[in-house]
Design a protein around this motif. Structure first.
Motif, short mmCIF file in Angstrom:
data_model
loop_
_atom_site.label_atom_id
_atom_site.label_comp_id
_atom_site.label_asym_id
_atom_site.label_seq_id
_atom_site.Cartn_x
_atom_site.Cartn_y
_atom_site.Cartn_z
N ARG A 122 0.85 -1.20 0.00
CA ARG A 122 0.00 0.00 0.00
C ARG A 122 0.87 1.24 0.00
O ARG A 122 0.84 2.05 0.91
CB ARG A 122 -0.96 -0.08 1.16
N VAL A 177 -10.73 2.02 5.40
CA VAL A 177 -11.38 2.43 4.14
C VAL A 177 -12.89 2.13 4.19
O VAL A 177 -13.72 2.99 3.89
CB VAL A 177 -10.73 1.71 2.94
N ASP A 197 -11.80 3.79 16.60
CA ASP A 197 -10.70 3.00 16.03
C ASP A 197 -9.53 3.06 17.00
O ASP A 197 -9.47 3.95 17.86
CB ASP A 197 -10.27 3.57 14.65
#
Ligand code: NAD
Length: 374
Positions: A122, A177, A197
């Motif tokens: 990534r 995402v 998160d």
């Protein structure tokens, strides 16, 4: 001319196709040959005629792999197909190596060069090839719609002659995402959103989408921008704090993942029991075990009036756009495989080296090699 073969997907429930007519047209202009199995795009509403009209060949499966040097798929190719491929054929698609190390071993034994799209690093240069992001975008959007559809309440605030409806409260756990897309979508539907998160960077992104952020004294940034697994103490702290928040929520969408492992459990049975009847949990991590300990992959169950939805393969639901995005990702990767109309992959290129699962008879991806060895 280098031939690409695209089979019709055979996995149950898979509606996507690896290449769309538009991308096939571009590949043909760039000197590739492309052949698809009859009906390959049918489940994504791309007809054989649409592929023929851009110049692709449409053939039955028993003729598909003849002379093919590259195979593009969505789901892993079936083992039965390996024997039909020439040694050295490059097979590109999602490979789920940790779920089926034996299949990876068989690919190595057949001397195939397997490029696993989920292993593409990534890095900025590979963003346009990032199928994890493109497909997670679809999954997050569909998850938000599932939450709305499974809920017993409106998501937006409504003022009507029959009374005022307050906006629903939705919590999104795991703000990668998919989580960000879920937040954006439930916000558009008018819900109030809370986000959680373990990565600090995720909080800023959630805030920018209009979510409120639940902050806990846990920071679990792992390698490469991913999360690490929490310690037992951190898990306990997290579950206690989230249990308090969850009691007020009408819907919870979970998307938490840790690369190469089962999904972390964020929601225990007792947390579900604290939710109000009519609430819903949509567990996007169902495929890798689930973020809720009650989730049954592929099913919707109800516990004390709380629906727990465990969907599988959500990108396949939006088969048109998911295929379009996936096909563009493959198209961008194809540029690394060809030079002057000749197959010329540079296996030392960071992107190809990162995605390479098997090559010249060996399993080249160390974690999968370890799985096979073990
Ligand atoms: P993912 O699918 O691996 O995980 C989803 C989310 O779950 C992550 O945000 C993760 O932090 C979270 N999570 C894990 N354990 C958790 C727990 N116990 N509690 C709560 N949340 C938990 O993640 P992803 O969507 O693939 O994205 C991961 C990272 O990669 C992000 O930082 C993203 O910005 C980054 N990324 C980079 C690129 C790029 O540079 N090309 C592309 C896409 C994503």
């Amino acid at each position: 001319m280098v031939q690409i073969a695209v089979p019709k997907e055979t996995a149950a429930g898979e509606r996507r196709v690896a290449l769309t007519p538009e991308v096939v047209g571009r590949l043909l202009k760039e000197g590739w040959g492309v052949r698809l199995e009859t009906g390959a795009g049918a489940e994504a509403y791309f007809s054989d005629e649409a592929y023929r009209s851009v110049g692709a060949g449409i053939v039955p499966r028993d003729q598909l792999f003849k002379g093919a040097q590259v195979v593009f798929t969505v789901q892993p190719l079936e083992r039965l197909d390996f024997v039909q491929l020439e040694a050295g054929t490059i097979v590109v698609g999602l490979m789920a190596p940790h779920r089926s190390p034996a299949r990876v071993q068989a690919m190595a034994a057949s001397n195939l060069s397997a490029l696993a799209m989920e292993l593409v690093p990534r890095i900025t240069r590979a963003q346009s090839m990032d199928v994890l992001s493109s497909q997670a975008t679809v999954a997050g959007y569909v998850a938000a719609l599932l939450a709305a559809q499974s809920s017993s309440r409106f998501l937006p605030m409504l003022t009507t002659a029959a009374g005022t409806i307050r906006p629903a409260k939705v919590m999104v756990m795991g703000v990668g995402v998919a989580g960000l897309q879920a937040i954006a979508t439930v916000r558009r539907l008018g819900a109030n959103v809370w986000a959680y998160d373990v990565r600090k960077a995720a909080a800023e992104q959630a805030l920018s989408l209009g979510a409120k952020v639940i902050e806990l004294p846990i920071s679990a940034e792992g390698e490469g921008g991913y999360a690490r697994e929490l310690t037992e103490d951190e898990k306990k702290l997290q579950q206690e704090a989230l249990a308090r928040e969850m009691g007020n929520m009408d819907a919870v969408i979970t998307t938490a993942q840790i690369p190469g492992r089962n999904a972390p459990i964020l929601i225990t049975q007792s947390m579900v029991e604290r939710m109000g009847a009519g609430a819903v949990v949509v567990d996007l991590a169902a495929e890798s075990g689930g973020n809720c300990e009650l989730t049954q992959p592929g099913k919707t169950i109800e516990v004390n009036g709380v629906k727990i939805v465990g969907p599988l393969n959500l990108p396949s639901v939006l088969s048109v756009h998911a295929s379009e995005m996936y096909a563009k990702n493959l198209y961008n990767l194809s540029k690394l495989l060809i030079k002057d109309s000749q197959l010329a992959p540079d296996w030392t290129d960071e992107i190809l080296a990162g995605a390479l699962l098997t090559h010249q008879g060996e399993i080249t991806h160390a974690p999968t090699r370890a799985l096979v060895g073990g």
